[in-house]
Design an enzyme around this catalytic site. Structure first.
Site: not given
Ligand code: 13P
Length: 251
Positions: A213, A11, A173, A167, A9, A95, A97
């Site tokens: 992560s 982003k 992150g 997740e 992803n 997601h 976010e």
């Molecule tokens: P990270 O791998 O940067 O922690 O992000 C995970 C994520 O949100 C994938 O959709």
């Protein structure tokens, strides 16, 4: 046997030129791997260029969001048939976010899943608890509410092909990965909910990804857990070498 699905992803990273550079660097590094599904999720604007670049390879393309109507006066939104005709296979929905910053709810995620099915697209439905929720011993309740809400009335034949991504928000992150045992516990919980909502056979068929992560040095142990069938990768998917190591974790 469930086939692993390793998805990046991206982003809100990479412009169209950088997106093509990234996927072109990835192609030779993963092309020998016929054992897993490989997916990249660029921003909308780079989708056509990335779809073009992966023609004839073992990489599929995901979008990171969609709207649930086919067309209309919805400024700024992108419709499932547009994604389909651009060569997208998967769409990430729900997601954390999007839940946190853009008001996405279990009900809107459910509408999006139904809209994607109508156009032959495969949803990757995300769920996950906040740190406060885990600390208040509410993880199970939160996951159950999200799964029941997002999957409401999703037909079994489509659900079988759908991907679920767990997740934990506190692991996204942050560099704080869930331990393999913590992740396995929630994946087993989700599979149990699928069994309750559908049946054992379907629950055993659905692929559940872990995200938060995931890195080259922790992927193998996570993927070794009984109910973990892949990864949804953020930061480490922005580097071809790192994402290729994640894709090739069995090598
Ligand atoms: P990270 O791998 O940067 O922690 O992000 C995970 C994520 O949100 C994938 O959709």
């Amino acid at each position: 046997m469930r086939r692993y699905i390793l998805a990046g992803n991206w982003k809100m990273h990479k412009d169209a030129k950088e997106a093509v550079e990234l996927v072109k660097a990835l192609i030779p590094l993963v092309k020998e791997n016929k054992e897993v599904d490989v997916v990249v999720g660029p921003p909308f604007i780079s989708i056509p260029a990335v779809v073009d670049a992966v023609q004839g390879t073992n990489i599929d393309v995901a979008a990171q969001n969609c709207y649930w109507e086919d067309s209309g006066a919805f400024t700024g939104e992108v419709a499932p048939p547009m994604l389909k005709s651009s060569g997208v296979k998967y769409v990430i929905i729900g997601h954390s976010e999007r839940r946190q910053f853009f008001g996405e709810t279990d009900a809107t995620i459910n509408k999006k899943a139904l809209a994607l099915y109508k156009h032959g697209l495969v949803p990757i439905i995300c769920c996950g608890e906040l740190l406060e929720e885990r600390e208040a011993d509410k993880m199970e309740q939160v996951i159950e509410t999200q799964i029941r809400g997002c999957l409401k009335n999703l037909p079994a034949d489509k659900m079988r092909e759908t991907v679920v991504a767990y997740e934990p928000v506190w692991a996204i992150g942050t560099g704080k990965v869930a331990s393999p045992a913590q992740a396995q516990e929630v994946h087993a919980l989700i599979r149990g909910l699928l069994e309750d909502l559908y049946d054992k056979d379907l629950a055993q068929a659905v692929r559940i990804q872990y995200g938060g992560s995931v890195k080259p040095d922790n992927v193998k142990e996570l993927m070794g857990q009984t109910d973990i069938d892949g990864a949804l990768v953020g930061g480490a998917a922005l580097k071809a070498d790192d994402f290729a190591k994640i894709v090739n974790f069995q090598k």
